[in-house]
Design an enzyme around this catalytic site. Structure first.
Site, PDB file in Angstrom:
ATOM      1  N   LYS A   2       0.815  -1.478   0.115  1.00 22.01           N
ATOM      2  CA  LYS A   2       0.048  -0.270   0.034  1.00 22.01           C
ATOM      3  C   LYS A   2       0.434   1.419  -0.098  1.00 22.01           C
ATOM      4  O   LYS A   2       0.454   2.418  -1.062  1.00 22.01           O
ATOM      5  CB  LYS A   2      -0.769   0.278   1.460  1.00 22.01           C
ATOM      6  CG  LYS A   2      -1.834  -0.632   0.654  1.00 22.01           C
ATOM      7  CD  LYS A   2      -2.998  -1.161   2.402  1.00 22.01           C
ATOM      8  CE  LYS A   2      -4.172  -2.173   1.488  1.00 22.01           C
ATOM      9  NZ  LYS A   2      -5.150  -1.931   2.268  1.00 22.01           N
ATOM     10  N   LYS A  40      -6.544 -10.533  -5.372  1.00 25.80           N
ATOM     11  CA  LYS A  40      -6.928 -11.332  -4.327  1.00 25.80           C
ATOM     12  C   LYS A  40      -8.166 -10.430  -4.943  1.00 25.80           C
ATOM     13  O   LYS A  40      -7.978  -9.278  -5.352  1.00 25.80           O
ATOM     14  CB  LYS A  40      -6.095 -10.939  -3.280  1.00 25.80           C
ATOM     15  CG  LYS A  40      -7.292 -10.809  -2.213  1.00 25.80           C
ATOM     16  CD  LYS A  40      -5.828 -10.161  -0.438  1.00 25.80           C
ATOM     17  CE  LYS A  40      -7.248  -8.838   0.115  1.00 25.80           C
ATOM     18  NZ  LYS A  40      -7.005  -8.278   1.042  1.00 25.80           N
ATOM     19  N   LYS A  43     -11.809  -5.108  -1.276  1.00 22.05           N
ATOM     20  CA  LYS A  43     -12.296  -3.431  -1.968  1.00 22.05           C
ATOM     21  C   LYS A  43     -11.688  -2.638  -3.060  1.00 22.05           C
ATOM     22  O   LYS A  43     -12.250  -2.173  -3.910  1.00 22.05           O
ATOM     23  CB  LYS A  43     -13.062  -3.066  -0.834  1.00 22.05           C
ATOM     24  CG  LYS A  43     -13.500  -3.706  -0.358  1.00 22.05           C
ATOM     25  CD  LYS A  43     -14.338  -3.467   1.518  1.00 22.05           C
ATOM     26  CE  LYS A  43     -13.009  -4.734   1.981  1.00 22.05           C
ATOM     27  NZ  LYS A  43     -13.089  -4.937   3.394  1.00 22.05           N
TER      28      LYS A  43
HETATM   29  N1  AQP Z   1     -10.276 -12.017  -0.608  1.00 22.25           N
HETATM   30  C1  AQP Z   1     -10.420 -12.270   0.343  1.00 22.25           C
HETATM   31  N2  AQP Z   1     -10.099 -13.918   0.498  1.00 22.25           N
HETATM   32  C2  AQP Z   1     -10.451 -14.682   1.491  1.00 22.25           C
HETATM   33  N3  AQP Z   1     -10.655 -13.698   2.219  1.00 22.25           N
HETATM   34  C3  AQP Z   1     -10.674 -12.054   2.260  1.00 22.25           C
HETATM   35  N4  AQP Z   1     -11.164 -10.827   3.173  1.00 22.25           N
HETATM   36  C4  AQP Z   1     -10.925 -10.603   2.035  1.00 22.25           C
HETATM   37  N5  AQP Z   1      -9.913 -10.450   1.526  1.00 22.25           N
HETATM   38  C5  AQP Z   1     -10.624 -12.042   1.064  1.00 22.25           C
HETATM   39  C6  AQP Z   1     -10.848 -11.266   4.712  1.00 22.25           C
HETATM   40  O1  AQP Z   1     -11.739 -10.606   4.933  1.00 22.25           O
HETATM   41  C7  AQP Z   1     -11.730  -9.829   6.035  1.00 22.25           C
HETATM   42  C8  AQP Z   1     -12.342  -8.868   6.467  1.00 22.25           C
HETATM   43  O2  AQP Z   1     -11.114  -7.937   5.492  1.00 22.25           O
HETATM   44  P1  AQP Z   1     -11.023  -6.383   5.850  1.00 22.25           P
HETATM   45  O3  AQP Z   1     -11.813  -5.944   4.706  1.00 22.25           O
HETATM   46  O4  AQP Z   1     -10.377  -6.430   7.204  1.00 22.25           O
HETATM   47  O5  AQP Z   1      -9.918  -6.480   5.174  1.00 22.25           O
HETATM   48  P2  AQP Z   1      -9.113  -6.458   3.742  1.00 22.25           P
HETATM   49  O6  AQP Z   1      -8.170  -7.343   3.319  1.00 22.25           O
HETATM   50  O7  AQP Z   1      -8.787  -5.371   3.813  1.00 22.25           O
HETATM   51  O8  AQP Z   1     -10.293  -6.257   3.128  1.00 22.25           O
HETATM   52  P3  AQP Z   1      -9.873  -5.503   0.899  1.00 22.25           P
HETATM   53  O9  AQP Z   1     -11.030  -6.323   0.439  1.00 22.25           O
HETATM   54  O10 AQP Z   1      -8.995  -6.733   0.535  1.00 22.25           O
HETATM   55  O11 AQP Z   1      -9.345  -4.438   1.398  1.00 22.25           O
HETATM   56  P4  AQP Z   1      -8.437  -3.789   0.642  1.00 22.25           P
HETATM   57  O12 AQP Z   1      -9.006  -3.584  -0.588  1.00 22.25           O
HETATM   58  O13 AQP Z   1      -8.819  -2.528   1.935  1.00 22.25           O
HETATM   59  O14 AQP Z   1      -7.293  -4.717   1.518  1.00 22.25           O
HETATM   60  C9  AQP Z   1      -9.472 -10.673   7.000  1.00 22.25           C
HETATM   61  O15 AQP Z   1     -10.399 -11.557   7.710  1.00 22.25           O
HETATM   62  C10 AQP Z   1      -9.887 -11.205   5.150  1.00 22.25           C
HETATM   63  O16 AQP Z   1      -8.305 -11.855   5.325  1.00 22.25           O
END
Ligand code: AQP
Length: 332
Positions: free
Chosen positions: A112, A192, A195
């Protein structure tokens, strides 16, 4: 019994990656682990630029989606992180024992921050707050997706360091609980599902919206024509079948793919059926909560009260051990 804690950012809508990687597990664990603690980690969602009005809407949307997905406020505590100030208090305490190098090595930080001109310190400290989120409840099991394993290692190091520094066995070393769908790939098949990459299917999207995203989704790149035999194991759509379709359908789909009996569109149509079956009840429950918003607010208030009780107890004990409890005249 193991104490379960997990958190999710309100940085966008709940997508099927979050759901299959983590939240579905949260829901299932309620049957065996009543008293689980689930948190919408809103302080984690402000490390980048954001619009307060959007965040307000997303905090609400995330809490509602989690309830719609099956979090039961009678069995679990669901709350907003910022409603329990002990999270940030313990986080500060942990910054004093966390080596800077350990934070700079975190993959998510490197990914990031590499795209930023000015890096907010909060982005670097994110895993410290995450350690505090977990250890505040002395949780020993954390249902998360695979991407969070490195952060959890840091939480274990933090627990070990703090215990060693103060000569007590107080914090447990939390371990991840992974689902079979530990890492859901985005519809582009490259990264992956996330969002911030915009490659998601939202948990509350309509059947038509889901289909519009599935249609162009990447499959086995070697399967150019319908007559080419496919490789289910490298196909992202087949990975989603594993999560949404019953076993007999999964086997049938794999066979049809390998023998070029079906084209990718046929396979996607069957996937859509499985997704509709699982996601429609969630969408219905979300609509019911829209009609009765007090149910969401009440659940959050009850959850925060329950969480705060545990959090204050932990902080009281931590302060005591660290010499930060009530001021007293030194003896001797
Ligand atoms: N693609 C994924 N596959 C499996 N597990 C996932 N998680 C997120 N993406 C995947 C799991 O969801 C939980 C909550 O995620 P979060 O919103 O706290 O974290 P994150 O990884 O920041 O989600 P995003 O969508 O990937 O957001 P950004 O774009 O901000 O990085 C966690 O348990 C995570 O492992």
């Amino acid at each position: 019994m193991a104490r379960i804690f997990s958190g999710i950012q309100p940085s966008g809508e709940l997508h099927i990656g979050n759901y299959l990687g983590a939240v579905k597990n949260w829901v299932q664990l309620q049957a065996t682990h009543p008293g689980a603690i689930y948190c919408v980690v809103d302080y984690h969602a402000i490390t980048g630029a954001y619009d307060p009005a959007v965040l307000r809407a997303r905090r609400w949307g995330m809490a509602k989606s989690l309830l719609a997905a099956g979090i039961d406020p009678v069995l679990s505590a669901l709350f907003m992180q910022s409603d329990v100030p002990e999270h940030t208090e313990l986080s500060w305490i942990f910054t004093t024992i966390t080596p800077l190098g350990d934070l700079e090595r975190q993959t998510q930080f490197k990914d990031k921050s590499s795209k930023m001109e000015s890096i907010p310190a909060g982005l670097l400290m994110y895993p410290v707050l995450q350690s505090a989120d977990i250890l505040l409840y002395r949780a020993d099991r954390v249902p998360v997706g695979e991407d969070q394993i490195q952060h959890l290692e840091l939480a274990r190091d933090t627990a070990r360091k703090w215990n060693a520094k103060f000569g007590v066995e107080y914090f447990p070393e939390p371990k991840p609980l992974l689902t079979p769908a530990r890492r859901i790939m985005g519809l582009d098949g490259n990264a992956k599902m996330s969002k911030s990459l915009g490659n998601t299917i939202g948990l509350l999207e309509s059947d038509e919206e889901i289909w519009q995203k599935l249609r162009p989704a990447v499959t086995d790149p070697q399967r150019v024509r319908k007559s080419d035999p496919g490789r289910p194991d490298v196909c992202n759509i087949y990975q989603l079948h594993k999560a949404f379709s019953v076993e007999s359908t999964q086997e049938h789909v794999a066979e049809q793919c390998r023998t070029a009996g079906w084209g990718c569109m046929d396979c996607k149509k069957v996937l859509l059926e499985g997704m509709v079956q699982e996601l429609t009840p969630i969408r219905r429950r979300s609509e019911a909560l829209d009609a009765e918003p007090a149910r969401v607010l009440d659940a959050l208030a009850d959850g925060a009260r329950a969480a705060r009780g545990i959090a204050q107890e932990t902080l009281g004990e931590v302060r005591e051990v660290m010499g930060l409890n009530a001021v007293a005249v030194p003896t001797g």
